[in-house]
Design a protein around this motif. Structure first.
Motif, PDB file in Angstrom:
ATOM      1  N   THR A 179     -27.197   4.232 -36.341  1.00 40.53           N
ATOM      2  CA  THR A 179     -26.825   3.543 -37.582  1.00 40.53           C
ATOM      3  C   THR A 179     -27.129   4.365 -38.832  1.00 40.53           C
ATOM      4  OG1 THR A 179     -28.993   2.544 -37.860  1.00 40.53           O
ATOM      5  CG2 THR A 179     -27.415   1.312 -36.517  1.00 40.53           C
ATOM      6  N   TRP A 180     -27.844   5.463 -38.665  1.00 36.52           N
ATOM      7  CA  TRP A 180     -28.342   6.311 -39.760  1.00 36.52           C
ATOM      8  C   TRP A 180     -29.453   5.618 -40.542  1.00 36.52           C
ATOM      9  CZ3 TRP A 180     -23.463   8.863 -42.512  1.00 36.52           C
ATOM     10  CH2 TRP A 180     -22.670   9.504 -41.544  1.00 36.52           C
ATOM     11  N   LEU A 187     -18.494   2.258 -47.821  1.00 36.97           N
ATOM     12  CA  LEU A 187     -17.935   3.609 -47.856  1.00 36.97           C
ATOM     13  C   LEU A 187     -17.686   4.063 -46.423  1.00 36.97           C
ATOM     14  CD1 LEU A 187     -20.120   5.539 -50.486  1.00 36.97           C
ATOM     15  CD2 LEU A 187     -17.967   4.326 -50.843  1.00 36.97           C
ATOM     16  N   THR A 188     -16.588   4.808 -46.228  1.00 37.61           N
ATOM     17  CA  THR A 188     -16.385   5.480 -44.954  1.00 37.61           C
ATOM     18  C   THR A 188     -17.074   6.837 -45.048  1.00 37.61           C
ATOM     19  OG1 THR A 188     -14.363   4.355 -44.268  1.00 37.61           O
ATOM     20  CG2 THR A 188     -14.655   6.616 -43.489  1.00 37.61           C
ATOM     21  N   LEU A 231     -19.245   7.511 -39.084  1.00 37.00           N
ATOM     22  CA  LEU A 231     -20.310   6.539 -38.788  1.00 37.00           C
ATOM     23  C   LEU A 231     -19.612   5.277 -38.284  1.00 37.00           C
ATOM     24  CD1 LEU A 231     -23.232   5.370 -38.932  1.00 37.00           C
ATOM     25  CD2 LEU A 231     -22.743   4.749 -41.309  1.00 37.00           C
ATOM     26  N   HIS A 232     -20.042   4.762 -37.128  1.00 39.57           N
ATOM     27  CA  HIS A 232     -19.368   3.577 -36.582  1.00 39.57           C
ATOM     28  C   HIS A 232     -20.383   2.559 -36.064  1.00 39.57           C
ATOM     29  CE1 HIS A 232     -19.918   6.353 -33.190  1.00 39.57           C
ATOM     30  NE2 HIS A 232     -20.105   5.265 -32.479  1.00 39.57           N
ATOM     31  N   GLU A 233     -19.933   1.323 -35.943  1.00 37.19           N
ATOM     32  CA  GLU A 233     -20.792   0.252 -35.429  1.00 37.19           C
ATOM     33  C   GLU A 233     -21.147   0.571 -33.979  1.00 37.19           C
ATOM     34  OE1 GLU A 233     -17.704  -2.485 -36.197  1.00 37.19           O
ATOM     35  OE2 GLU A 233     -18.492  -3.158 -38.134  1.00 37.19           O
ATOM     36  N   PRO A 234     -22.438   0.639 -33.637  1.00 35.60           N
ATOM     37  CA  PRO A 234     -22.843   1.021 -32.269  1.00 35.60           C
ATOM     38  C   PRO A 234     -22.351   0.028 -31.218  1.00 35.60           C
ATOM     39  CG  PRO A 234     -24.757   0.940 -33.743  1.00 35.60           C
ATOM     40  CD  PRO A 234     -23.587   0.429 -34.520  1.00 35.60           C
TER      41      PRO A 234
END
Ligand SMILES: *Cc1c(COP(=O)(O)O)cnc(C)c1O
Length: 359
Positions: free
Chosen positions: A96-97, A280-281, A267-270
């Motif tokens: 998720t960072w 933001l993308t 970055l994507h939903e796990p």
């Protein structure tokens, strides 16, 4: 703007409620409670002010320590220093960072073994992506340290079907000009404890005791949202769902375009527990330095930004204790925020994607 904001602002003018209180402030707080499912909300002058009040209400004072995500914007950290406390930085995890629950627990054990007073954990839901709240709340309970959620970038994001900002003791929201909805500037404190939010309103309006004259027993602040500004917020709430849908579409568009290209990873939903508002993308580049891409796109008048520079790498916070695993430094080294404005057309998006591919 969505269109209905001016009506609420006009209402403030025609009723002459030009003050840091009034029907729009009350209405906006109701709207926020309804949208997030929190039991109480206080509309304030900024997200930073909301975080400052959350720390005051968590009894953070000089000499205390407050744990906070390192990978964030400086406003997540500054209010800790306003209180004379020390920020303790926790690095990110890969999915998720956001704050690593593993490092969080390591840090708590280490600080406690050194005899430090840990007063709060500020967990940030960065770029709209929810942090791993199950794990983080379990640690908070185990060590009895309250969680404050910085959801400034994550209004409308959910974890396990529940709005982020409603898991901890407090959640903070921002309506600054760059956020998913805006009042030009503004913020809110949300909580499930109505008494705490009442105290926040009291502190935010100069801490006036209940007396006909001006009497004060505590230090107050001028942190309340104005009734004019809250009118913008009431209109913006009406388009929040639409904004999230558009932000998600933009993210999907980028995703499709770069799938299996080897150019970048978004970055994507796990997994389905995590629902981002995709404010933001953001992406990690596989072959180029982000600065190289940024400068290239700038020649076509396409604006991108680097990811947040981690707080433990900031000159002002270099002396603060930090629990680091290299993740956020790698994100800063390789990451970029792609254009994510909801006013973009499909042609705009197509152009951006083509330029990135051409480089
Ligand atoms: C914008 C932001 C804040 C501060 O909100 P303001 O309303 O600008 O004071 C805090 N934390 C994060 C992560 C933010 O992006």
């Amino acid at each position: 703007m969505g269109g209905t904001e001016i009506g609420f602002v006009n209402e403030a003018f025609t009723s002459n409620w030009i003050a840091p209180l009034g029907p729009n402030v009350d209405g906006f707080e109701q709207d926020l409670m309804k949208f997030t499912g929190s039991k109480a909300a206080a509309a304030l002058s900024s997200g930073t002010a909301a975080l400052h009040l959350a720390l005051i209400l968590s009894n953070v004072t000089a000499g205390d320590e407050v744990i906070v995500s390192s990978f964030t914007f400086s406003a997540s950290v500054n209010p800790i220093v306003y209180q004379g406390a020390t920020p303790i930085f926790i690095d990110s995890e890969e999915d998720t960072w956001n704050m690593s629950p593993i490092l969080l627990e390591e840090a708590i054990k280490d600080r406690l073994s050194k005899g430090k007073k840990l007063k709060a954990i500020i967990v940030v839901h960065l770029y709209g992506m929810p942090a791993k709240m199950n794990e983080i709340m379990a640690i908070s309970k185990l060590y009895n340290i309250p969680v404050i959620e910085d959801a400034a970038e994550a209004l409308g994001s959910t974890y396990n079907g529940k709005a982020v900002g409603t898991f901890g003791k407090f959640g903070i929201l921002s309506f600054n000009g760059n956020k998913i909805i805006t009042t030009s500037g503004g913020g809110a404190l949300i909580s499930n404890n109505d008494d705490d939010v009442k105290k926040a309103r009291f502190l935010a309006t100069q801490a006036r005791d209940n007396a006909p004259h001006y009497q004060h027993s505590t230090i107050g602040y001028n942190y309340r949202m104005s009734n004019v500004i809250a009118g913008i917020g009431r209109g913006q709430i009406q388009v929040l769902k639409e904004r999230i849908e558009k932000k998600t579409e933009i993210n999907q568009f980028y995703k499709k375009a770069f799938e299996n290209t080897g150019i970048l990873q978004l970055l994507h939903e796990p997994n389905p527990v995590f629902k981002s508002n995709f404010w933001l993308t953001t992406a990690l580049l596989n072959h180029h330095k982000p600065e190289e891409l940024r400068q290239y796109l700038e020649t076509f008048n396409i604006e991108t930004r680097p990811l947040w520079k981690p707080m433990h790498m900031q000159p002002i916070f270099s002396a603060c204790p930090a629990y680091i695993n290299g993740v956020s430094e790698n994100l800063f080294e390789r990451g970029i925020c792609l254009p994510s404005g909801t006013a973009m057309t499909q042609d705009d998006l197509q152009t951006i994607i083509e330029k990135i591919k051409s480089l």
